[in-house]
Write a protein that holds these residues in place. Structure first.
Motif, PDB file in Angstrom:
ATOM      1  N   TRP A 580       0.831  -1.202   0.000  1.00  0.00           N
ATOM      2  CA  TRP A 580       0.000   0.000   0.000  1.00  0.00           C
ATOM      3  C   TRP A 580       0.871   1.260   0.000  1.00  0.00           C
ATOM      4  CZ3 TRP A 580      -5.123   0.259  -0.778  1.00  0.00           C
ATOM      5  CH2 TRP A 580      -5.859  -0.910  -0.631  1.00  0.00           C
ATOM      6  N   CYS A 585      -3.781   4.381  -2.709  1.00  0.00           N
ATOM      7  CA  CYS A 585      -4.978   4.825  -1.979  1.00  0.00           C
ATOM      8  C   CYS A 585      -5.815   5.768  -2.826  1.00  0.00           C
ATOM      9  CB  CYS A 585      -4.567   5.502  -0.675  1.00  0.00           C
ATOM     10  SG  CYS A 585      -3.836   4.389   0.542  1.00  0.00           S
ATOM     11  N   SER A 610      -9.613  -3.651   3.381  1.00  0.00           N
ATOM     12  CA  SER A 610      -8.696  -2.685   2.766  1.00  0.00           C
ATOM     13  C   SER A 610      -8.831  -1.308   3.404  1.00  0.00           C
ATOM     14  CB  SER A 610      -8.970  -2.596   1.268  1.00  0.00           C
ATOM     15  OG  SER A 610      -8.783  -3.840   0.637  1.00  0.00           O
ATOM     16  N   ILE A 614      -5.940   1.043   5.274  1.00  0.00           N
ATOM     17  CA  ILE A 614      -5.662   2.424   4.879  1.00  0.00           C
ATOM     18  C   ILE A 614      -5.780   3.358   6.075  1.00  0.00           C
ATOM     19  CG2 ILE A 614      -6.500   4.344   3.471  1.00  0.00           C
ATOM     20  CD1 ILE A 614      -7.305   2.278   1.349  1.00  0.00           C
ATOM     21  N   CYS A 647      -7.158  11.839  -0.815  1.00  0.00           N
ATOM     22  CA  CYS A 647      -7.530  10.731   0.073  1.00  0.00           C
ATOM     23  C   CYS A 647      -8.484  11.208   1.163  1.00  0.00           C
ATOM     24  CB  CYS A 647      -6.275  10.123   0.707  1.00  0.00           C
ATOM     25  SG  CYS A 647      -5.231   9.207  -0.442  1.00  0.00           S
TER      26      CYS A 647
END
Length: 683
Positions: A580, A585, A610, A614, A647
């Protein structure tokens, strides 16, 4: 198969911020309370994933929590030094106590009085009267923060463990120090009284447990250093053993002479609290926002005395030690020590000391600026069902039977079920046949009136007697019409266009057989086409991935507009968390939002997993960059700021979806509630 001796019972997200403390209910081992940086105190039922009650009102992070002996009150101490006492059954706050000048590290309730003791980083121990809302006495003498305090079972003494390496024993009646225990070489983390005898156990960062005689104040014995520091202690309910929790380990100790009965390898990390419930030991620990609970089957503990510490040091054989009697297999102490008198003393002594208590309370009362408003505190019951099951039985003599049942071991490791459940069934089936012939027999003994009433009742049994005969004969005799339908309507199992009677069914079946096969093959061919296309797409993604360009591989998977491809990709990245990055993201968060509303449950679970990764990995980075945009020309920082801003926007959009779906029933709903707690960190 053999059962496990220990196993992980559960792990869950307990707070929206880091967890700082937790405590198990020592009476039942079935309830737990946690405190965190989010300034809340949450209560849980062990083995249940949902929060039962959330207590808010603290103005600083909560540093320590403790149940009272009946598990009806909870005390919580904060980083500011203030204490709050909560009545769990009434779901309300009853006291806010202020007086400490720094973090509160440890709390304990008096065994039968309305008093609470607290130990703080300010080096002081305070004894509080809950009814009068004041401090009765302040005990001073430690030169390091107070790590743990405990009342004696008779309520006459307080033992305090400090980072200065000392354990002090205080007399409540005189308010004076009785003795210093000084043999530990490092910070003392935990102290625990024996439930019956005049015996004290202390666990330290020097990796040893020491046992002290409270009559002579002498050292009874000391264990050899373990692999890591001792973090939690608890005596067996009958006082036969001491359980010592350290980093991923549990030791079972005896003390006369000192010996280790058994050792368990645990996965609980830095264990925070232990409790004995029924035939099991419950251990709880926390790490960041997560809390994990582990179970040890005490029935599988090795109860034969092992090699004592003194024998190991002196090179003597097991079972004997110099100057002592041979060790017996029974783990009971033969020291003949006095026992604690746990009966509540007369209340007249409390009344006689009332003026002293009042004057002390006035002398220790905080200023107006230090007081906190109880009206700002609230108790939010989030799980009414479990709340009622825990607290409503307390109003009755007997509690709910589930509170005394042991937690089950994992199914994969359980032995075959015992033959006890089938045993009652033959008894139930065997009872009616004897009753049938015995029903006419009591009739002559009845009174005339009763016989007249009972006369019509014996008539039905003769009609029911032929029923068992046809049921038993087919077991040994093969019926001649075994190939015929057993009283079933075969039309109910056929399509509507094939239903009929006699030869029409066979004719129509032959005519439509080809049509049915054609419809099945159409579905089969369409599914094969879908799987073939998906396989080709995965080959394309894999080719780009193996070339070393992960970002391009993820982008190509997104452009294929196939949610199954995205789910396969997320499952791989969930296994290998190091893949990641902020770039991924930005690419995957919009697709994760779509998957959260999918009709396929496995798609939703993959997206939730997931999203958890994150949030745990990038929340702090995203918040720090969004709050502090670059002020100078810095290309790399500007790019990072743009990614974090995207994000952040995606996570806010995801948050609305999570809020809408957190009330869904079942495992999916609990997963969304965990995500809601993690998303709260964005504020």
């Amino acid at each position: 198969m053999t059962t496990k001796r220990s196993w992980k019972l559960q792990e869950f997200v307990a707070h929206g911020a880091n967890v700082n403390c937790l405590a198990l209910g020592q009476q039942s081992g079935r309830v737990m309370v946690t405190g965190g940086d989010d300034k809340k105190v949450n209560m849980w039922a062990v083995d249940k994933p949902n929060c039962i009650m959330s207590l808010s009102g603290h103005t600083a992070p909560v540093e320590c929590v403790r149940f009272n002996h009946n598990e009806e009150l909870v005390a919580a101490g904060s980083q500011s030094g203030s204490l709050k006492i909560w009545d769990l059954e009434a779901a309300k706050i009853i006291r806010t106590l202020t007086g400490h000048k720094s973090n509160t590290r440890s709390l304990d309730f008096h065994p039968y009085g309305d008093f609470v003791a607290s130990g703080s980083v300010d080096l002081n121990i305070k004894l509080w009267d809950i009814r009068r809302k004041g401090c009765i006495f302040t005990y001073k003498g430690h030169t390091g923060p107070i790590n743990c305090i405990r009342f004696s079972p008779d309520g006459r003494w307080i033992a305090s463990a400090s980072a200065d390496g000392l354990v002090k024993l205080w007399d409540l009646t005189s308010g004076k120090l009785l003795h210093d225990f000084k043999l530990h070489e490092n910070s003392v983390n935990h102290v625990e009284f024996h439930p019956n005898e005049f015996l004290l156990a202390t666990g330290s960062a020097d990796k040893t447990v020491k046992f002290w005689d409270l009559e002579t104040f002498d050292l009874v014995s000391s264990t050899s250093p373990s692999a890591s520091e001792v973090r939690a202690l608890v005596f067996h309910s009958e006082g036969n053993f001491l359980y010592s929790g350290s980093q991923d380990m549990l030791h079972v100790y005896g003390w006369e002479p000192a010996c280790c009965y058994d050792t368990f390898s645990m996965g609980w990390g830095r264990v925070a609290d232990l409790a004995v419930a029924s035939s099991q030991l419950i251990g709880a620990s926390f790490n960041q926002t997560n809390v994990s609970v582990h179970v040890v089957d005490l029935q599988r503990v090795n109860k034969t005395r092992g090699v004592s510490i003194q024998q190991l040091q002196q090179g003597q054989p097991a079972g004997t030690s110099q100057g002592q009697k041979p060790a017996s297999a029974a783990p009971l102490s033969a020291s003949g020590r006095r026992s604690f008198v746990t009966e509540r003393p007369p209340t007249t002594s409390t009344k006689q000391r009332e003026p002293e208590i009042k004057s002390e309370a006035q002398r220790e009362s905080p200023t107006q600026d230090e007081k906190e408003d109880d009206s700002a505190s609230s108790a939010d019951i989030q799980d009414p069902v479990n709340y009622d099951s825990i607290f409503h039985p307390k109003k009755r003599i007997s509690r709910s039977p589930t509170r005394d049942q042991p937690f089950p071991a994992p199914l994969d490791d359980q032995p075959p079920a015992p033959s006890q459940p089938p045993a009652p069934q033959p008894k139930q089936t065997s009872q009616p046949p004897p009753q049938a012939p015995s029903q006419p027999a009591p009739a002559p003994k009845l009174q005339p009136a009763a016989a007249a009433v009972a006369a019509p009742e014996p008539a039905p049994p003769p009609q029911r007697q032929p029923d068992p005969a046809p049921q038993r004969t087919p077991q040994n005799i093969i019926s001649s019409d075994r190939n015929q339908p057993a009283g079933l309507d075969m039309n109910a199992f056929l399509p509507q266009n094939m239903r009929g009677a006699g030869g029409d069914q066979k004719t129509r079946a032959k005519e439509t057989e080809a049509e049915a096969l054609d419809s099945l093959m159409k579905g089969h061919n369409s599914m094969c086409a879908v799987l073939t296309s998906r396989n080709k797409n995965l080959d394309v993604v894999r080719a780009i991935w193996t070339a070393g360009d992960i970002k391009t591989a993820v982008e190509s998977a997104v452009n294929m507009r196939d949610q199954a491809i995205i789910v396969d990709l997320l499952n791989i990245m969930n296994i290998k968390k190091s893949l990641w990055s902020l770039d991924l993201c930005v690419i995957l968060l919009p697709k994760i939002k779509e998957l959260l509303t999918s009709k396929y449950e496995n798609y939703v679970h993959s997206a939730c997993a997931s999203l958890k990764l994150i949030l745990k990995s990038f929340t702090s980075l995203i918040k720090s960059n969004v709050k502090m945009p670059p002020s100078a020309v810095d290309i790399s920082r500007e790019e990072r700021y743009k990614k974090c801003s995207k994000c952040y926007g995606y996570l806010l959009a995801v948050r609305t979806v999570v809020e809408d779906r957190q009330h869904v029933a079942g495992k999916v709903g609990s997963t969304f509630r965990e995500l809601q707690l993690l998303l709260a960190q964005l504020d």
